[in-house]
Design an enzyme around this catalytic site. Structure first.
Site, PDB file in Angstrom:
ATOM      1  CB  CYS A   9     -32.687 -26.017  -2.951  1.00  0.00           C
ATOM      2  SG  CYS A   9     -32.204 -27.583  -3.668  1.00  0.00           S
ATOM      3  N   GLY A  35     -30.092 -22.025  -7.153  1.00  0.00           N
ATOM      4  CA  GLY A  35     -30.312 -23.232  -7.944  1.00  0.00           C
ATOM      5  C   GLY A  35     -30.797 -22.886  -9.327  1.00  0.00           C
ATOM      6  CG  ASN A 109     -32.035 -24.958   1.082  1.00  0.00           C
ATOM      7  OD1 ASN A 109     -31.788 -23.878   1.583  1.00  0.00           O
ATOM      8  ND2 ASN A 109     -31.105 -25.685   0.502  1.00  0.00           N
ATOM      9  N   GLY A 110     -31.660 -28.452   1.655  1.00  0.00           N
ATOM     10  CA  GLY A 110     -30.843 -29.157   2.643  1.00  0.00           C
ATOM     11  C   GLY A 110     -30.560 -30.570   2.172  1.00  0.00           C
ATOM     12  CE1 TYR A 249     -19.761 -18.139  -4.975  1.00  0.00           C
ATOM     13  CE2 TYR A 249     -20.647 -20.279  -4.360  1.00  0.00           C
ATOM     14  CZ  TYR A 249     -20.324 -19.351  -5.326  1.00  0.00           C
ATOM     15  OH  TYR A 249     -20.567 -19.631  -6.637  1.00  0.00           O
TER      16      TYR A 249
END
Ligand code: SF4
Length: 466
Positions: A9, A35, A109-110, A249
């Site tokens: 995210c 996302g 996020n996570g 990435y």
């Protein structure tokens, strides 16, 4: 469509800007790669928070009129790929609630490794959940806190939580940014005139003309309000575990993550890969776009020409109508096309950032050979991915990871490649500036810095109750 680990995210927050929601919109635009399933913004005029969320890309979710509703000088935003919780609008963020502390909007996020356990306790105690997202647990704990100031209630809510969280929260008059003590996921702090900005990646700051100041530190709670910026570190010490895969990435190469240029690190991965696994060849070809930086480093180090032997169609939607008479490898072909004039008669070194299941890599190798390449040597700019991620990255189960169940020789044979080599763990960690022990490498080692429930299905996908 591609056989890749999925981004998690992206989060964004701004305080002190007259067009806060528009800045959030642009910030999310720059974070779109993190996302693509849903996007949302919550903004406040100092009195009341208003949120808008929708499924799809940022550009599709927000119109000028919709942003016009989101008035005020503070805003927070989120782009989502579902790591925990199904992909549906109810799980889109920001999640906005009204409780004893007033309104609060949360962007996360996570992945929280003990969310299921905490959720069950809360439900047993009478809590009613609206979403199947792990993030909502934080808001339930927040609402139950007896603390007076919102930031204290946030700290109390996070005390029992384990796992990965980079959070950006908004109340009617402040933005609160928090990064978990391990620092799994990135979170950067910047300045735009008198405004403060927080974002998952610095590329979001570049787009709006903000200046990156520093990262939000692991375990740091930042409060941004009319009085300025306040910082505290209320959590105990923890092992640093920055996600190395951000460098491999996820992050955009024009971002700085853990204080380092992603492009520089990724190029260094490619250089090191060439030193470790150089091979007689005529040309270096990246799998676009993710293999480009490493391929640049590999080509420089190996003294070989870098050629764009695969062209990516950037305008492919999520679905497309396939003809009834099936076309071989249609799914890959619609996105990548080989350039015969580059590949024909050449010994090719093909650079990619990872192999997950191996299905796409196999099709690409075949496609390059069909275009006339005499040899295809696959080089991967990280070690073999052998274990799932429990900290906010969507990975298949271990049994579906080709490197978890096959030797390198077996994978090479499956791909139909003339040789296959991965970057070594030492080579990868030597290419980053920060202390090598400060990175999470669990998906390559199977050793996890924060324990997680062993029932994988419960952990990765919380049961839907909506
Ligand atoms: S397990 Fe892999 S993807 Fe997940 S946080 Fe660690 S390094 Fe990143």
């Amino acid at each position: 469509m591609f056989d890749k680990l999925h981004e998690e995210c992206g989060v964004f927050g701004i305080h002190g800007h007259p067009e806060a929601s528009k800045m959030a919109y642009l910030g999310l635009y720059a974070l779109q790669h993190r996302g693509q399933e849903s996007a949302g913004i919550a903004a406040s005029d100092g009195e009341r928070l208003i949120a808008s969320r929708g499924m799809g890309y940022v550009a599709d979710v927000f119109t000028e009129a919709e942003l016009g509703r989101l008035q005020g000088s503070l805003a927070v935003g989120h782009v989502r790929y579902s790591t925990a919780g199904a992909s549906k609008l109810v799980n889109a963020q920001p999640i906005l609630i009204d409780c004893v502390h007033g309104q609060i909007a949360l962007c996360h996020n996570g992945n929280l490794v003990n969310a299921t356990e905490l959720r069950e306790e809360l439900v047993a105690d009478g809590a009613i959940f609206q979403t199947s997202s792990d993030s909502e647990v934080i808001l339930h704990l927040y609402a139950r806190s007896k603390a007076v100031r919102p930031e204290q209630a946030v700290i109390e809510a996070l005390a029992p939580i384990r796992g990965a969280f980079s959070l950006v929260l908004a109340t009617a008059d402040r933005v609160i940014a928090v990064r978990d003590p391990h620092g799994f996921r990135p979170l950067a702090l910047g300045r735009l005139g008198d405004a403060y900005v927080v974002a998952s990646e610095t590329c979001a700051m570049d787009l709006i003309g903000a200046t990156w100041i520093r990262d939000v530190e692991p375990g740091e709670v930042l409060v941004i309000d009319a009085a300025g910026l306040r910082s505290e570190k209320p959590f105990g010490p923890a092992t640093l575990s920055h996600c190395i895969f951000e460098h491999v990435y996820f992050a955009r190469p024009d971002s700085y993550v853990v204080g380092e240029s992603v492009n520089t690190v990724r190029t260094a991965f490619g250089r090191q890969l060439a030193r470790e696994s150089g091979v007689p060849a005529d040309v270096v070809v990246p799998v676009p776009d993710s293999g480009v930086c490493a391929a640049t480093g590999f080509a420089e180090e190996a003294g070989l020409p870098l050629r764009m032997g695969l062209i990516r169609n950037h305008y492919v939607g999520r679905t497309f109508i396939e003809p009834q008479q099936s076309i071989r490898h249609f799914g890959v072909k619609v996105k990548l096309n080989p350039v015969r004039s580059i590949l024909g008669g050449q010994r090719v070194v093909l650079i990619d950032d990872s192999i997950v299941r191996g299905t796409t890599s196999r099709k690409i190798v075949r496609m390059i050979k069909a275009a006339g390449a005499t040899e295809v040597h696959v080089r991967i700019s990280c070690p073999p991915t052998i274990s799932p991620c429990y900290y906010g990255v969507d990975t298949p189960r271990r049994s579906e990871l080709i490197a978890a169940t096959h030797t390198i020789e077996e994978i090479q044979k499956y791909l139909g490649a003339d040789s296959l080599q991965y970057l070594s763990m030492d080579g990868m960690l030597n290419a980053v500036n920060a202390h090598r022990a400060h990175y999470c490498t669990s998906c390559y080692t199977g050793h996890y810095p924060v324990p997680f429930p062993t029932d994988h299905s419960r952990q990765v996908q919380l049961r839907l109750i909506t």
